[in-house]
Motif scaffolding. Sequence first.
Motif, short mmCIF file in Angstrom:
data_model
loop_
_atom_site.label_atom_id
_atom_site.label_comp_id
_atom_site.label_asym_id
_atom_site.label_seq_id
_atom_site.Cartn_x
_atom_site.Cartn_y
_atom_site.Cartn_z
N ILE A 1 3.84 14.14 50.24
CA ILE A 1 2.58 13.97 49.52
C ILE A 1 1.79 12.80 50.11
O ILE A 1 0.57 12.88 50.27
N VAL B 1 0.92 10.51 44.87
CA VAL B 1 0.00 11.51 44.30
C VAL B 1 -1.40 10.94 44.18
O VAL B 1 -2.39 11.64 44.44
N THR C 1 -4.75 12.61 45.64
CA THR C 1 -5.87 13.02 44.78
C THR C 1 -7.14 12.23 45.07
O THR C 1 -8.24 12.77 45.00
N ASN D 1 -3.62 13.16 38.09
CA ASN D 1 -3.35 11.83 38.61
C ASN D 1 -2.84 10.91 37.50
O ASN D 1 -1.90 10.14 37.69
#
Length: 301
Positions: free
Chosen positions: A43, A89, A93, A123
């Motif tokens: 990620i 993450v 995002t 998020n």
Amino acid sequence: MFRLLSKESNIFSVPVYIGILLLIVISFNILDFNTLEIISAVITFGGVALGYFCFNAVALNYQTHLPLFLYTVFIFALYPGDLDIGIAVSLFTNSIILLLLTNDNISVRNFSYILVGSILALNFIFLPTTWPMSIFVIFHIIATSDRIGLHIFRLFFGMLLVALSYFGIAYFLGMNSWNLAYFPFTGFKIQSHFDHLLWLTPVAILLIHAVMDHFRNFNKKSPNSRFKYTFLLVFSLAQLITIFLYMGKTFEYLLLLALPASIILSRMLRFSKKYWIQEVSLWVIIISLLIFKLSTYFNFF
């Protein structure tokens, strides 16, 4: 070195930098086979790789290698290898949100607010301390939209869709308890751990100088440049709020500033009037980041 990095980048530049990024991520994770860490690394790689495309979307880098290089150095210095899944993450995002909000097509931006709201909610689920990003998007809507009410409704509708899905899945899985971490609005503590951060003082000073220099020459900038720089500063402020209130000793939070810091510093270097200032400042940034990286492994005090 500054002259070399000031050359115009080409279509093959971004894949090369992404390849270097892949080597960095693999190098820091090669001895760690924990499943969660591998997911976090994937990620992180995706989020940082998307960040390279954000440079052209924001369009403040003048198509040179300098911001791409600085961004890579920032990632190398600040990436610890075992990055928290929430921060990973958030990096991913943030890159998607920047790409959506800086799209040149107004229709795409207007109809993306449901998706942006969904991304913000997702998020928040992974990292509640990133709530300032929601404020940033709301300010962006107020500053740029001709139908503020409609687009704020779309934003919150996107958040609601994710929230309902999340609570629905949690209910069917029997997850009935509530984690107090989802109320990150109390118990604020001022950052008091400055031992390793002292090595980043030269970078912080250059960033402050860059912002001050921008406002000193504000009237000389084009309207488009003023708007996009303000957009970048408000985005940076949202990240700074999260860092100031919640970072503590989790220094990887600084990765949230890698992209805007790279653009701001590269513009400052580009518009410096003397070559020796450009060259010295570039090396100060590189050396400060490398020493900071080493300080996380060796205690210099």
